[in-house]
Design a protein around this motif. Structure first.
Motif, mmCIF file in Angstrom:
data_model
loop_
_atom_site.group_PDB
_atom_site.id
_atom_site.type_symbol
_atom_site.label_atom_id
_atom_site.label_comp_id
_atom_site.label_asym_id
_atom_site.label_seq_id
_atom_site.Cartn_x
_atom_site.Cartn_y
_atom_site.Cartn_z
ATOM 1 N N VAL A 252 21.048 15.397 14.961
ATOM 2 C CA VAL A 252 20.460 15.306 16.295
ATOM 3 C C VAL A 252 21.220 14.263 17.098
ATOM 4 N N GLN A 253 21.674 14.665 18.269
ATOM 5 C CA GLN A 253 22.495 13.807 19.109
ATOM 6 C C GLN A 253 21.868 13.660 20.495
ATOM 7 N N PRO A 254 22.070 12.489 21.145
ATOM 8 C CA PRO A 254 21.667 12.368 22.553
ATOM 9 C C PRO A 254 22.685 13.107 23.419
ATOM 10 N N SER A 280 18.024 22.447 20.229
ATOM 11 C CA SER A 280 17.043 22.498 19.144
ATOM 12 C C SER A 280 17.391 21.451 18.100
ATOM 13 N N ASP A 281 16.356 20.878 17.478
ATOM 14 C CA ASP A 281 16.579 19.970 16.354
ATOM 15 C C ASP A 281 16.743 20.729 15.045
ATOM 16 N N ASP A 282 16.106 21.931 14.943
ATOM 17 C CA ASP A 282 16.023 22.612 13.655
ATOM 18 C C ASP A 282 16.533 24.053 13.667
ATOM 19 N N ASP A 283 17.096 24.529 14.778
ATOM 20 C CA ASP A 283 17.611 25.898 14.894
ATOM 21 C C ASP A 283 16.493 26.937 14.890
ATOM 22 N N GLU A 284 15.239 26.487 15.134
ATOM 23 C CA GLU A 284 14.110 27.419 15.187
ATOM 24 C C GLU A 284 13.335 27.285 16.499
ATOM 25 N N ARG A 320 18.286 16.114 23.989
ATOM 26 C CA ARG A 320 18.739 15.792 22.639
ATOM 27 C C ARG A 320 18.717 17.058 21.802
ATOM 28 N N GLY A 321 19.410 17.044 20.666
ATOM 29 C CA GLY A 321 19.384 18.183 19.764
ATOM 30 C C GLY A 321 20.564 18.178 18.817
ATOM 31 N N ARG A 322 20.401 18.884 17.722
ATOM 32 C CA ARG A 322 21.522 19.122 16.808
ATOM 33 C C ARG A 322 22.230 20.412 17.173
ATOM 34 N N TYR A 323 21.455 21.406 17.569
ATOM 35 C CA TYR A 323 22.013 22.720 17.886
ATOM 36 C C TYR A 323 21.999 22.925 19.404
ATOM 37 N N VAL A 324 23.080 23.484 19.895
ATOM 38 C CA VAL A 324 23.199 23.803 21.320
ATOM 39 C C VAL A 324 23.542 25.285 21.429
ATOM 40 N N LYS A 325 22.703 26.032 22.142
ATOM 41 C CA LYS A 325 22.905 27.471 22.277
ATOM 42 C C LYS A 325 23.221 27.804 23.738
ATOM 43 N N LEU A 326 24.239 28.623 23.953
ATOM 44 C CA LEU A 326 24.583 29.119 25.280
ATOM 45 C C LEU A 326 24.438 30.629 25.298
ATOM 46 N N LEU A 327 23.700 31.143 26.274
ATOM 47 C CA LEU A 327 23.541 32.582 26.478
ATOM 48 C C LEU A 327 24.233 32.924 27.791
ATOM 49 N N VAL A 328 25.346 33.656 27.703
ATOM 50 C CA VAL A 328 26.245 33.844 28.835
ATOM 51 C C VAL A 328 26.112 35.264 29.379
ATOM 52 N N ALA A 329 25.773 35.364 30.658
ATOM 53 C CA ALA A 329 25.718 36.651 31.353
ATOM 54 C C ALA A 329 26.980 36.794 32.188
ATOM 55 N N GLU A 347 18.736 6.173 23.930
ATOM 56 C CA GLU A 347 17.317 6.272 24.273
ATOM 57 C C GLU A 347 16.839 7.730 24.309
ATOM 58 N N LEU A 348 17.751 8.659 24.522
ATOM 59 C CA LEU A 348 17.367 10.064 24.575
ATOM 60 C C LEU A 348 16.865 10.573 23.232
ATOM 61 N N LEU A 349 17.261 9.917 22.137
ATOM 62 C CA LEU A 349 16.833 10.367 20.807
ATOM 63 C C LEU A 349 15.329 10.228 20.626
#
Length: 516
Positions: A252-254, A280-284, A320-329, A347-349
């Protein structure tokens, strides 16, 4: 051809310095007072170009192209050393006679590819263009000045006059404030996605750019040089709606912001209508924190009718999050060469990720597409109503009141909360009230002129394509009314008077204008 090139050797400690010598054409060679120092041209093209000291952008001097009759043509050039895999900014002041269109292009000589170009839109006043590019693995750059852009294909010199001044290449991080202002991208923190693993769905398939390294190229720090769809350093899709890319930052990153570097403008490749970002922190469990296309709307970008690269970015995500998802149209084709995620404060954590909670990313994408289509349809109808008001034969007070109500309605549309009403089928704007004018405008649902669909969102995105900033010298800034717009026409306020008269010496503060 006997063109000679001057190599500028730049030491490791001097990368922050501008690359080009005699960028303002202020110095001439010792044995030819009519030719600028550091710039080279083949003998057979020497008669097309010349140094002048009676009309420049920042000072009096500049380089002028002048062809009294057709003939063979080539560029004026300068070759310089550069640092590989580095972001640079090309800036140039250009002037046209309204017929010939001067162009500056940069070649990555080690790759034998065009890295970037800027060209005149036909403005008969000095106009500054800036464009950002990456040097790739090239260690040298050749800057070419062409009196008209058609020379690239035809090799012929058209009759006409054009000018060049203040042509320079800066390292992006060290560009002067007037060059960087609103035109350049500055990351808000370190790129924590460098070499991060990722997955995508569907798998990329887009002809010449698809290769086994597609699984590492989006976070390897290498930017594409040349057309994205012909280079192996790019990743591409055909008919993917959406193309989904999920990055794993390892922990998990800021996150302060994110950017997505793409290209479009020709060959049927259009700009994305949406790039939805989730964390997302957990990919769910996911949080939708923004749309890079909407967040980038105020950034300076390329015109929609020529090939260009553009970095869509959101710089204040503050999540914040470990996973970053992009949905591109982006259909029918989508291309990207690099995704960067920027570290924010620690502080974002401890804070909530913000945004909208999402359990099904694909369902949220579909809903957001319909919502965007709703907004686009209402904005389209409002624009039509506004045009009708402007052209109608109304008393000035009545028209002004109606236009003020249209402005208020535009604000209402922008403020609509996210969501698609249950059972929704269509939406349009309709006038209410009485009177000859469209005096009461409010959004309304019901049976409309046609159902709303994703094409409305795409059309809205095309209308709000990134814009490009240009600076105009202050003493050329007289204004006259702007004429009616035509599709894909470049729009500028024209300037009366002789565009080639002598200019007083001294520097002038540029005024930034936007061009659709």
């Amino acid at each position: 051809m006997c063109a000679l090139f001057t190599m500028m050797t730049v030491g490791c400690a001097a990368w922050a310095e501008p690359l080009l010598g005699n960028a303002d054409f202020g110095a001439t060679v010792a044995d030819d007072a009519n030719w600028p120092a550091d710039w080279q041209v083949a003998d057979e093209y020497r008669g097309l170009y010349g140094w002048i000291n009676d009309d420049g952008y920042s000072e009096n001097s500049s380089l002028r192209y002048l062809a009294a009759q057709p003939g063979p043509a080539g560029p004026v050039s300068q070759t310089v050393a550069c640092k590989p895999y580095t972001e640079y900014v090309l800036t140039a002041a250009l002037k046209s006679d309204g017929t010939v269109l001067p162009m500056v292009r940069v070649l990555a000589t080690d790759l034998d590819q065009v890295a970037v170009t800027v060209e005149s839109g036909g403005d008969q006043v000095w106009t500054v263009d800036t464009a950002r590019f990456n040097s790739g693995r090239s260690a040298t750059l050749e800057v070419q000045l062409l009196g008209d852009r058609g020379m690239v294909q035809s090799g012929a010199a058209p009759v006409g006059t054009s000018g060049f001044d203040d042509v320079q290449i800066y390292p992006a991080a060290e560009a002067p404030a007037e060059v960087r202002a609103r035109a350049l991208f500055t990351p808000p923190g370190a790129n924590i996605a460098l070499d991060a693993p990722y997955t995508f769905s569907p798998g990329p398939i887009a002809g010449h750019c698809t290769d086994p390294d597609d699984g590492i190229q989006l976070t390897d720090g290498v930017y594409t040089v040349g057309y994205f769809w012909t280079q192996k350093t790019s990743v591409g899709w055909k008919s993917a709606m959406p193309a989904v890319i999920t990055l794993d930052l390892g922990e998990v990153q800021p996150i302060a912001g994110l950017s997505y570097n793409t290209a479009a403008g020709v060959a049927g490749v259009t700009w994305p209508s949406a790039i939805i970002v989730m964390v997302s922190d957990d990919d769910e469990q996911w949080a939708a924190v923004g749309d890079l296309v909407r967040m980038s709307a105020e950034q300076i970008g390329p015109p929609p009718d020529t090939y260009a690269t553009h970095r869509f970015a959101g710089l204040d995500l503050n999540t914040r999050g470990r996973y970053v998802k992009l949905l591109v149209a982006q259909i029918p084709y989508a291309f990207v060469d690099e995704i960067e995620v920027y570290r924010g404060p620690d502080e974002l954590l401890a804070a909530e990720p913000g945004g909208r909670a999402v359990t099904d990313p694909m369902e949220f994408f579909r809903e957001s597409r319909v919502f965007s289509a709703m907004l686009a349809r209402m904005r389209t109808d409002l624009e039509a109503a506004r045009n009708a008001l402007v052209s109608a034969r109304l008393d000035r007070p009545e028209r002004d009141r109606s236009l003020a109500e249209a402005d208020a309605l535009a604000a209402e549309i922008d403020a609509l909360p996210f969501g698609v009403p249950e059972g929704f089928r269509t939406v349009h704007l309709r006038p209410t009230g009485t009177g000859a004018a469209l005096s009461r405008l409010r959004p309304a649902d019901g049976v409309g002129r046609r159902p709303v669909g994703p094409a409305d969102a795409d059309a809205g995105a095309r209308r709000s394509a990134p814009v490009r900033a240009r600076a105009v010298r202050a003493d050329d800034a007289q204004r006259v009314p702007r004429g009616g717009r035509q599709p894909h026409q470049r729009h500028r306020r024209r300037v009366a008077g002789d565009r080639w008269r002598d200019r007083a010496a001294g520097r002038h503060q540029p005024r930034i204008r936007q061009r659709a």
